[in-house]
Design a protein around this motif. Structure first.
Motif, short mmCIF file in Angstrom:
data_model
loop_
_atom_site.label_atom_id
_atom_site.label_comp_id
_atom_site.label_asym_id
_atom_site.label_seq_id
_atom_site.Cartn_x
_atom_site.Cartn_y
_atom_site.Cartn_z
N PHE A 106 -9.67 33.36 1.92
CA PHE A 106 -9.27 34.76 1.74
C PHE A 106 -10.28 35.60 0.96
N ASP A 107 -11.02 34.99 0.02
CA ASP A 107 -11.88 35.79 -0.86
C ASP A 107 -13.37 35.60 -0.63
N VAL A 108 -13.76 34.52 0.05
CA VAL A 108 -15.19 34.20 0.13
C VAL A 108 -15.74 34.23 1.56
N LEU A 109 -15.03 33.62 2.49
CA LEU A 109 -15.54 33.47 3.86
C LEU A 109 -16.00 34.80 4.48
N GLY A 110 -15.14 35.81 4.42
CA GLY A 110 -15.48 37.11 5.02
C GLY A 110 -16.73 37.72 4.40
N MET A 176 -25.88 32.03 -1.93
CA MET A 176 -26.78 32.34 -3.04
C MET A 176 -26.73 33.84 -3.36
N LEU A 177 -26.72 34.63 -2.29
CA LEU A 177 -26.67 36.09 -2.48
C LEU A 177 -25.33 36.53 -3.04
N LEU A 178 -24.26 35.92 -2.54
CA LEU A 178 -22.92 36.28 -3.02
C LEU A 178 -22.80 35.98 -4.52
N ALA A 179 -23.29 34.80 -4.94
CA ALA A 179 -23.21 34.41 -6.35
C ALA A 179 -24.03 35.35 -7.24
N LEU A 258 -23.34 27.35 -2.54
CA LEU A 258 -21.99 26.87 -2.31
C LEU A 258 -22.07 25.71 -1.33
N ASN A 259 -21.83 24.50 -1.81
CA ASN A 259 -21.81 23.34 -0.93
C ASN A 259 -20.50 23.30 -0.16
N HIS A 336 -33.07 40.17 2.19
CA HIS A 336 -33.88 40.75 1.10
C HIS A 336 -33.56 40.13 -0.25
N SER A 337 -33.43 38.82 -0.27
CA SER A 337 -33.16 38.12 -1.53
C SER A 337 -34.39 38.19 -2.43
#
Length: 421
Positions: A106-110, A176-179, A258-259, A336-337
């Motif tokens: 619900f919070d991460v996949l999308g 990596m970008l999300l974190a 995220l593994n 663009h990381s």
């Protein structure tokens, strides 16, 4: 409600709570619809247990329904995953697997799919979750879009490995970008299945890991030329708790992604080319209950040691890692990381996590490769019987020649890398 005849014969009736009210709530939630009228629910043959799913019961259902939005009779294939908490599965509660998976869907996949920005799908759509009366999650069934499982007994050929590793590179890159954008996302994914507190306090887990590792050491002791290695395995086993803590522990300065956390053949599904039905063109992950932020070396070593055909492992290992890296690098550059690890950085992460690969090779590979007729009666519940567990673990190491062949190669390699010293 309707069951197919085969299911009735097998006594696989779904639990009473999976009724029309349940599916009405699931579809209204999942489709964001004020009112869904259920016309019919047809349960197909259920899976779970039997060597395909160890911790949960999986039910397949087709829902025939009419939504107030579209006013059309429609059909949707669903997967219902239920996790009953019993003394045998209490550890799942301790590891918070239901909550973690719910948060992921619900919070991460999308967010990951938006960040990657090229239409890639990482997981199925989650329609609904509930804790009552049993922890249950409802997903879109990927088989209706042409996705299917590869053979866990045969393992993956090079083509299948390439498709999943390219997808893994994208998944890790977007995480990596999300974190970076939302550091708080890490809070829910701090540890995977090798959580230190869990290892130190769960006796049942340690007993089973000891049984698997000790059985391996005894099997290896009978192989000519492997006597010294068998001794090292016995020593590893004598100190299994600390060795598992070391295997799972975060290392200072490591790259974190995220593994997926449980990357073996039954936890991703493939789509195939219409013209060439054996050619995989896409893969989607399932089962995010063990996901955690940690080194990419964890996922890669776990995957290589549980899921890959031996000739590919021997001759194409470097190519597979290059394939993963190219996907990770290209994805990070496209997003663009500010930080893009070098190939040497990734090799270092994999090297530092070879113990994770060893864990995968004795705790997962033998179970994963078992023939269906040998694994049909295995479940977490059944394995709490010590005599049954002993007999089955013995069988795990002999059921499929691929297990022994792979272990002969992998253990030599681990020994040469010095991971037992």
């Amino acid at each position: 409600m309707k069951l197919d005849e085969k299911q009735k014969r097998l006594g696989q009736e779904p639990p009473k709570y999976l009724n029309e009210d349940f599916f009405k709530a699931a579809l209204e939630d999942g489709l964001r619809d004020m009112r869904v009228d259920i016309k019919k629910i047809i349960f197909a043959e259920s899976s779970g247990g039997g060597g395909e799913n160890y911790c949960s019961k999986i039910y397949r259902a087709r829902a025939l329904y009419r939504s107030s939005k579209r006013q059309l009779d429609e059909e949707l294939a669903l997967i219902v995953k239920s996790i009953a908490i019993t003394p045998a599965t209490q550890f799942l509660e301790e590891l918070a697997v239901y909550l973690r998976e719910k948060i992921f869907y619900f919070d991460v996949l999308g967010k990951l799919e938006v960040l990657i920005g090229d239409g890639s799908k990482f997981g199925a759509k989650c329609l609904y979750t509930t804790r009552e009366p049993i922890q249950t999650i409802v997903f879109d069934d990927l088989t209706q879009y042409g996705y299917k499982l590869a053979s866990r007994q045969s393992g993956l050929n090079e083509e299948h490995c390439v498709v999943i590793l390219k997808k893994l590179g994208k998944f890790h890159a977007s995480s990596m970008l999300l974190a970076e954008k939302e550091p708080s996302v890490r809070e829910h994914f701090t540890t995977g299945m090798l959580d230190e507190n869990y290892i130190r306090t769960n006796e049942r887990f340690i007993n089973f890991m000891t049984l698997q590792c000790r059985t391996l050491a005894n099997v290896v002791a009978k192989w000519p030329g492997y006597e010294l290695l068998a001794e090292k395995l016995h020593r590893h086993c004598d100190n299994i708790k600390e060795n598992l803590v070391t295997t799972g522990r975060t290392l200072p300065g490591e790259i974190t992604v995220l593994n997926h956390g449980d990357l073996w053949v039954n936890n991703f599904m493939y789509k195939y080319d219409d013209e060439q039905p054996t050619k995989p063109i896409d893969a989607i992950f399932v089962d995010f209950q063990n996901s955690f932020f940690g080194s990419p070396g964890c996922d890669i070593n776990f995957f290589l040691n549980s899921s890959v055909q031996l000739d590919v492992l021997i001759h194409r290992r470097e190519f597979l890692i290059q394939t993963y890296y190219a996907s990770l690098r290209d994805s990070l550059e496209r997003m663009h990381s500010a930080y893009v690890p070098s190939y040497a950085d990734i090799l270092q992460e994999i090297r530092a996590r070879e113990l994770y690969g060893f864990f995968s090779s004795y705790a997962f590979l033998p179970m994963v490769t078992m023939k269906k007729e040998d694994s049909f009666d295995i479940s977490i519940e059944a394995l709490t019987d010590q005599d049954f567990a002993k007999k089955k673990v013995q069988l795990m190491f002999s059921s499929n020649p691929r297990t022994t062949d792979t272990l002969r190669y992998a253990l030599r390699r681990f020994d040469e890398l010095g991971i037992f010293d």
